[in-house]
Scaffold this active site. Sequence first.
Site: not given
Length: 256
Positions: A165, A161
């Site tokens: 990002k 994640y």
Amino acid sequence: MGEWTKRFGLKGKHALVTGASKGIGLETCKVLADAGADIAAVGRDREGLAEVKAAVEALGRRCVAISADMATADGPVKAAHDALAYFGHIDILVNNAGIALIDRLEDAKVADWDATMAVNLRAPFLLAREVVPGMIAHGGGKIINISSQAGTVGLDGLVAYCASKGGLNMLTKVMTVEWAKHNIQINTVCPTVILTPMGAQVWGKPEKGDPMKAKIPGGRFGRPQEVADAVLYLASSASDMVCGHDLLVDGGYTAI
């Protein structure tokens, strides 16, 4: 009516929002519609999309619900084509769809890594590539990529994640370098933990959530509307000089 309302208004604009069936995406559709935009709502949950469509139409705006899977290479392209077929062109693209699969770095699975990159990073790239020619032809547009504070700081157990990002933040900057000259402003919104269904799944247990909350000077997690309001600013003409920026909606987390 004050002039400032015109600068934040979206009357006559067409917005495509992914991950629209719940959480931040649902709230973003409602906020943008309330400001005057018509909505192309993209998601996998057909019942959720029906709720979005009803909410947008109740505000007097048009809405087309588009079922598409952002985890596939074809899904984002299909979503863009369906939205363009309905509206003709897209003025505002909100890349909101995202997934978070929890695992420590040494235990992370390749399949989970690939799925995270597909939804969180590849899909925004593919969608933007499809809608930008129309933005250029119509004199400009707005792209808002929903990133995370996890794109600027590392978080335990969220390796894929965080990497996705961080990549999205950099993709935003490259988009800016290439497309700002066409009057297209591209920015990210980087929230802290937001109390969406996904946020509650990851951070809902006190033993997980309380230590994170203690790191936020504001002392709480965020609400979907607070992210949607930031999106509204970046989607409006009020932000025309803001480009390539990571707007942190994090209660001060990254100030420490």
